[in-house]
Scaffold this motif. Structure first.
Motif, mmCIF file in Angstrom:
data_model
loop_
_atom_site.group_PDB
_atom_site.id
_atom_site.type_symbol
_atom_site.label_atom_id
_atom_site.label_comp_id
_atom_site.label_asym_id
_atom_site.label_seq_id
_atom_site.Cartn_x
_atom_site.Cartn_y
_atom_site.Cartn_z
ATOM 1 N N PRO A 121 -4.531 2.342 -1.489
ATOM 2 C CA PRO A 121 -5.088 2.029 -0.168
ATOM 3 C C PRO A 121 -5.224 0.520 0.070
ATOM 4 O O PRO A 121 -5.508 -0.245 -0.865
ATOM 5 N N LYS A 122 -5.005 0.111 1.309
ATOM 6 C CA LYS A 122 -5.153 -1.302 1.669
ATOM 7 C C LYS A 122 -6.557 -1.795 1.340
ATOM 8 O O LYS A 122 -6.729 -2.945 0.917
ATOM 9 N N GLU A 123 -7.547 -0.941 1.514
ATOM 10 C CA GLU A 123 -8.926 -1.325 1.223
ATOM 11 C C GLU A 123 -9.095 -1.688 -0.257
ATOM 12 O O GLU A 123 -9.828 -2.606 -0.598
ATOM 13 N N THR A 124 -8.411 -0.946 -1.121
ATOM 14 C CA THR A 124 -8.462 -1.233 -2.557
ATOM 15 C C THR A 124 -7.819 -2.577 -2.847
ATOM 16 O O THR A 124 -8.353 -3.374 -3.629
ATOM 17 N N ARG B 187 -7.569 -5.089 -0.804
ATOM 18 C CA ARG B 187 -8.480 -6.124 -0.295
ATOM 19 C C ARG B 187 -9.656 -6.324 -1.260
ATOM 20 O O ARG B 187 -10.073 -7.451 -1.510
ATOM 21 N N TYR B 188 -10.165 -5.235 -1.796
ATOM 22 C CA TYR B 188 -11.268 -5.315 -2.751
ATOM 23 C C TYR B 188 -10.830 -6.048 -4.022
ATOM 24 O O TYR B 188 -11.543 -6.930 -4.519
ATOM 25 N N SER C 247 0.825 -1.200 0.000
ATOM 26 C CA SER C 247 0.000 0.000 0.000
ATOM 27 C C SER C 247 0.865 1.258 0.000
ATOM 28 O O SER C 247 0.633 2.184 -0.787
#
Length: 85
Positions: A17-20, A22-23, A11
């Motif tokens: 972003p880490k969320e991206t 993960r997605y 990241s």
């Protein structure tokens, strides 16, 4: 794990972003090279980071996630290069 990076490191290095990440993993667009069964941590190789950076560039050029996902087979860098051309 040598030559592998955690999701946090990826990241920061790739400014994604880490969320991206993960997605992308959840939808099968960009999956980690290894996942620790005990901790659930995702690990990415240096080679896979090239693919991630190309994905990011294509997204910035306006390619939809669906278009990228439909054009890839197993995160092939060759397919990404063909898509750009």
């Amino acid at each position: 794990m040598q030559d592998h990076y955690t999701i946090g490191k990826v990241s920061k290095m790739c400014n994604i972003p880490k969320e991206t990440l993960r997605y992308y993993d959840k939808i099968g667009l960009f999956c980690p090279d290894y996942r620790d069964n005990e901790t659930g941590y995702r690990y990415y190789s240096k080679e896979s980071l090239k693919t991630l950076l190309i994905l990011r560039r294509l997204r910035n050029l306006g390619f939809s996630i669906e278009a990228l996902k439909n054009s890839l087979d197993v995160n092939s860098l060759d397919n990404l290069e063909n898509l750009i051309e």
